[in-house]
Design an enzyme around this catalytic site. Structure first.
Site, PDB file in Angstrom:
ATOM      1  N   HIS A 119      -6.084   2.042   2.106  1.00 55.98           N
ATOM      2  CA  HIS A 119      -5.360   3.232   2.572  1.00 55.98           C
ATOM      3  C   HIS A 119      -5.913   3.757   3.895  1.00 55.98           C
ATOM      4  CE1 HIS A 119      -3.374   3.307  -1.179  1.00 55.98           C
ATOM      5  NE2 HIS A 119      -4.233   4.012  -1.863  1.00 55.98           N
ATOM      6  N   ASP A 132       0.901  -1.144   0.000  1.00 56.87           N
ATOM      7  CA  ASP A 132       0.000   0.000   0.000  1.00 56.87           C
ATOM      8  C   ASP A 132       0.946   1.201   0.000  1.00 56.87           C
ATOM      9  OD1 ASP A 132      -1.537   2.182   0.614  1.00 56.87           O
ATOM     10  OD2 ASP A 132      -2.878   1.090   1.940  1.00 56.87           O
ATOM     11  N   HIS A 133       1.064   1.855  -1.142  1.00 54.77           N
ATOM     12  CA  HIS A 133       2.149   2.845  -1.263  1.00 54.77           C
ATOM     13  C   HIS A 133       2.028   3.985  -0.256  1.00 54.77           C
ATOM     14  CE1 HIS A 133      -0.867   4.707  -3.932  1.00 54.77           C
ATOM     15  NE2 HIS A 133      -0.352   5.826  -3.506  1.00 54.77           N
ATOM     16  N   GLU A 173      -8.947  13.636  -3.640  1.00 50.21           N
ATOM     17  CA  GLU A 173      -8.284  13.766  -4.931  1.00 50.21           C
ATOM     18  C   GLU A 173      -9.024  14.836  -5.730  1.00 50.21           C
ATOM     19  OE1 GLU A 173      -7.000   9.672  -6.611  1.00 50.21           O
ATOM     20  OE2 GLU A 173      -8.861   9.338  -5.540  1.00 50.21           O
TER      21      GLU A 173
END
Lengths: 301, 499
Positions: B249, B186-187, B225
């Site tokens: 996330h 999970d970046h 976003e």
């Protein structure tokens, strides 16, 4: 209040690149000399502009005042110069960002400024304000326009904690009051009228005096908004024995008021800084405006 | 420095490799963190020569690297790049990969250590792993932790589209790899500020004593976003914000901010502590889903003054789509520390700005002394942890305004990585790739975490599946969400905080 600007870097940028360009400017400023990044609030300055106005000048009208305000109340200043009545919704035309440095050599601090020239559809302006304001800071909107010509945009006010304006610029008090009606219905926003501040000594004196009877407000030319505010305040407090706005009369021969106290005069910059630092709602002003809204509604129905 | 390794990227000519993985590997190379001899082998359906692949990588590095490309550094890095045209359609399909590695590894001195990166659509996770297993690319399972050569697997999210499919993927991968060989990325967890959450909490005596129900009024996590669905419509319309963001996330961020102090900085100890949070989430009933979860879809609106279409008008989205582009929810963690403290999570596309932020809102001071004015209540203290952009954290406190009057103003004590430490922080993928090479799984999701997150989310998906005819709330692009999301938090006497 003189502006102690010691350095200023500006950069034109595309509206979509504002934050990246600002970050680069901060790095550039930091390379020149150690500087603290100062910010206490978002100050959104909204003003109308003409389609013929050269784009390069869009920040200059209030520049000196903004510099002085930001020196004393460091803010992220966002100037939105808006072209009204554009037939097509378009992107913001242009943007400039700047970092302005203040203070002596051993205590430098700097603030950031963003100027956007917009010809967008009015309903799109909040998307610009939301993008550019920092959510962790109080947001104040300084509306430069005459509300009787351009009522404040409710959608922008919805983003703000405080609206700052100067009713002395109103050319038609009744129209301006009607323009505020929607915003007054909301509970959240703090109204800060620079003209209202001038009434403080008069209100204090009237509050301390015996209740007046048969009140009539006589004002000099150019002071109708002040007179109406006083009338609204009297109505909201019923100090003169009634909840009605007393008769208001303009008298061109009037040079000095007959009141027991003078109105207060202070530099606009000082007044704005003081309002920015005061985040509590002015219940008396709200009451006065509500009374005026009721009075103007009753008169027009 | 770790041992030389071959990094085999399935989907090596895809968007993720182009935008993220290759620029990250380039930066590791520039920083001298890529072990000498490392080989990077892209695998994909496109017919590309090694030189074509180097040109593809150079374009990605030029566009997306955090630092400008340097000719000399590029020449060194490019020598490590190779490409294999292969599919996973049949048993022989990975033959070309084996042949390439047989040449490249001895040439570059790689002793057989391999990292397999699944940068492919989720539907190809299991087939790819099965092909690796069938084609004997993997050493026998059960080898010692420090056995050499090693084989490790990196899996990108999403792991499944529901609990059942996540378990199926995990089962299939577990057939081929031990859990300690699997790195589920999970970046977000590779971002500096996310890693700093543990430092902030457990390396400072000022904060940790406040992180509990006695002092915290509520916590908000916002991941917004400004972009629309863009080129991901095909994937996103089948997924939605709950699967795409909340299940992974947001719940990972939640577990970091709410976890108990781990007894050691060991991967499994930290992951155990995070899992304990997920297992303590109060299960959602149907009524809870109706009252405490809001979904919505963006309608036409504005992005920084520019008109943008609504979700259903986006290219690749079904005109009758009911996929949510926004989720807001309220949850509770039923443990001693957080009993009764509401956590508000929200995420969405086409919101006013791109930002990820956790805010811990402390309780108000009593309404006396400086907080006695009912027209001007003091702002409660808020600790905000900015994950992106402008990584850092700030603490909002009340301060006296200079002058003779007793006026109090909310001010910020602000820490920014960019200006405090200078330079640019490594990208999340750089840190995560480095950790895989070093065998450190701390920042990766373990199977039980993934499945616990899905288990908590499933009642929402199940409830929504029964509400296919209910009106779907909308919000105008450029707004912070629908009215229903405002009502969700207002009914609790609080308000969303814009990042």
């Amino acid at each position: 209040m003189a502006s102690p600007v010691v350095d200023r870097v500006w950069h034109d940028t595309a509206p979509g690149d504002i934050e990246d360009t600002l970050a680069a400017l901060w790095r550039e400023t930091g390379r020149r000399a150690p500087v603290a990044r100062a910010v206490m609030s978002n100050l959104v300055v909204v003003r109308s502009c003409d389609a013929t106005e050269p784009i390069g000048t869009f920040a200059s009208t209030q520049e000196a005042a903004i510099d002085a305000i930001a020196a004393h109340h460091p803010s992220r200043v966002i100037v939105i110069a808006h072209e009204h009545g554009c037939p097509l919704a378009r992107e913001p035309l242009a943007a400039r960002v700047g970092v302005v440095t203040y203070g002596p050599a051993d205590a430098r601090y700097a603030v950031e400024q963003v100027s956007v020239r917009s010809s967008c559809d009015e309903v799109s302006l909040p998307s610009i304000v939301r993008r550019l304001t920092r959510g962790d800071l109080p947001t104040s909107v300084w509306c430069v326009d005459d509300f009787s010509q351009r009522p404040p945009l409710g959608a922008i006010l919805a983003e703000a904690r405080q609206i700052i304006y100067d009713s002395r610029h109103w050319t038609d008090v009744r129209a301006a009051i009607r323009g505020l009606e929607t915003s007054l219905r909301g509970t959240g926003i703090d109204f800060a009228d620079l003209n209202w501040r001038r009434l403080a000594p008069v209100r204090a004196a009237l509050s301390a005096a015996p209740p007046p009877a048969d009140v009539r407000i006589v004002h000099a030319p150019g002071e109708s908004a002040l007179a109406w505010l006083l009338g609204g305040w009297l109505a909201s407090t019923s100090l003169h024995g009634t909840a009605r706005v007393p008769p208001i009369v303009e008298d061109a021969s009037l040079r000095r008021p007959l009141a027991i106290a003078d109105v207060r005069e202070e530099p606009v910059v000082d007044a704005i800084v003081d309002e920015l630092r005061s985040l509590s709602r002015d219940a008396a002003l709200r009451g006065a405006l509500r009374a005026l809204v009721d009075a103007t509604s009753a008169a027009s129905s | 420095m770790t041992d030389p390794v071959s990094i085999v990227v399935f989907g090596g000519a895809g968007d993720l490799a182009h935008r993220k993985l290759l620029p990250a590997l380039y930066n590791l190379s520039v920083d001298g963190l890529l072990p000498a001899g490392t080989a990077i082998v892209g695998v994909g359906r496109k017919a590309m020569s090694d030189d074509d692949y180097r040109a593809f990588a150079k374009d990605g590095v030029t566009q997306f690297s955090r630092r400008p490309i340097d000719d000399s550094a590029w020449t060194t890095f490019a020598q490590a790049l190779f490409f294999v045209n292969a599919t996973i359609d049949d048993e022989q399909s990975l033959g070309p990969l084996g042949s390439k590695l047989d040449i490249v590894e001895p040439e570059r001195g790689v002793p057989g250590n391999r990292i397999y990166y699944l940068a492919v659509p989720p539907s190809l996770f299991v087939p790819t792993v099965q092909q690796l297993q069938r084609s004997r690319f993997l050493p026998p399972k059960g080898a010692a932790r420090d056995a050499r050569p090693f084989a490790r697997l990196i899996v990108e999210k999403p792991i499944g589209h529901d609990l059942e499919s996540a378990c199926a993927i995990n089962d299939a991968i577990a057939d081929a790899f031990d859990e300690r060989q699997i790195y589920r990325i999970d970046h977000y967890l590779g971002k500096e500020t996310v890693q700093n959450i543990l430092v902030l909490r457990f390396a400072n005596s000022i904060f940790e004593p406040l992180f509990n129900q006695k002092y915290v009024d509520h916590v908000q996590i916002t991941v917004s976003e400004s972009e629309g669905v863009g080129t991901r419509a095909g994937y996103y319309d089948e997924s939605g914000a709950l699967r795409d963001m909340v299940q992974n996330h947001l719940l990972q961020l939640l577990s970091l901010v709410a976890m108990e102090p781990p007894r050691a900085l060991d991967a499994d100890v930290i992951r155990d502590a995070k899992l304990a949070v997920l297992l303590s989430l109060r299960p959602l009933t149907k009524d809870d889903v109706d009252r405490r979860v809001v979904r919505a879809q963006y309608a036409a609106g504005f992005d920084m003054g520019r008109p943008v279409p609504g979700y259903r008008q986006e290219s690749g989205v079904k005109p009758e789509s009911r996929t949510e582009t926004f989720v807001a929810l309220q949850l509770f963690i039923d443990n001693w520390r957080w009993a009764g403290v509401p956590f508000f999570l929200r995420t969405g596309k086409r919101m006013p700005k791109r930002a990820s932020e956790i805010t811990v809102h402390l309780k108000e001071v009593p309404p006396i002394l400086f907080n006695a004015d009912s027209d001007g209540r003091l702002d409660p203290n808020v600790l905000s942890i900015r994950i992106q952009p402008d990584e850092g954290f700030a603490l909002g406190i009340s301060s006296k305004v200079p002058g003779p009057r007793e006026r109090v103003y909310p001010v910020q004590m602000d820490f920014r990585y960019g200006t405090t430490f200078g330079g640019t922080s490594p990208e999340a993928y750089e840190r995560l790739l480095l950790d895989v090479m070093a065998g450190d799984a701390t920042l990766f999701m373990r199977r039980d975490q993934v499945e616990a997150a899905w288990r908590w989310v499933m009642p929402i998906l199940d409830r929504w599946n029964t509400q296919t005819r209910d009106p779907l709330p909308t919000y105008a692009a450029g707004d912070w969400g629908p009215q229903e999301a405002e009502a969700l938090i207002h009914q609790e006497g609080r308000r969303w905080r814009a990042p």
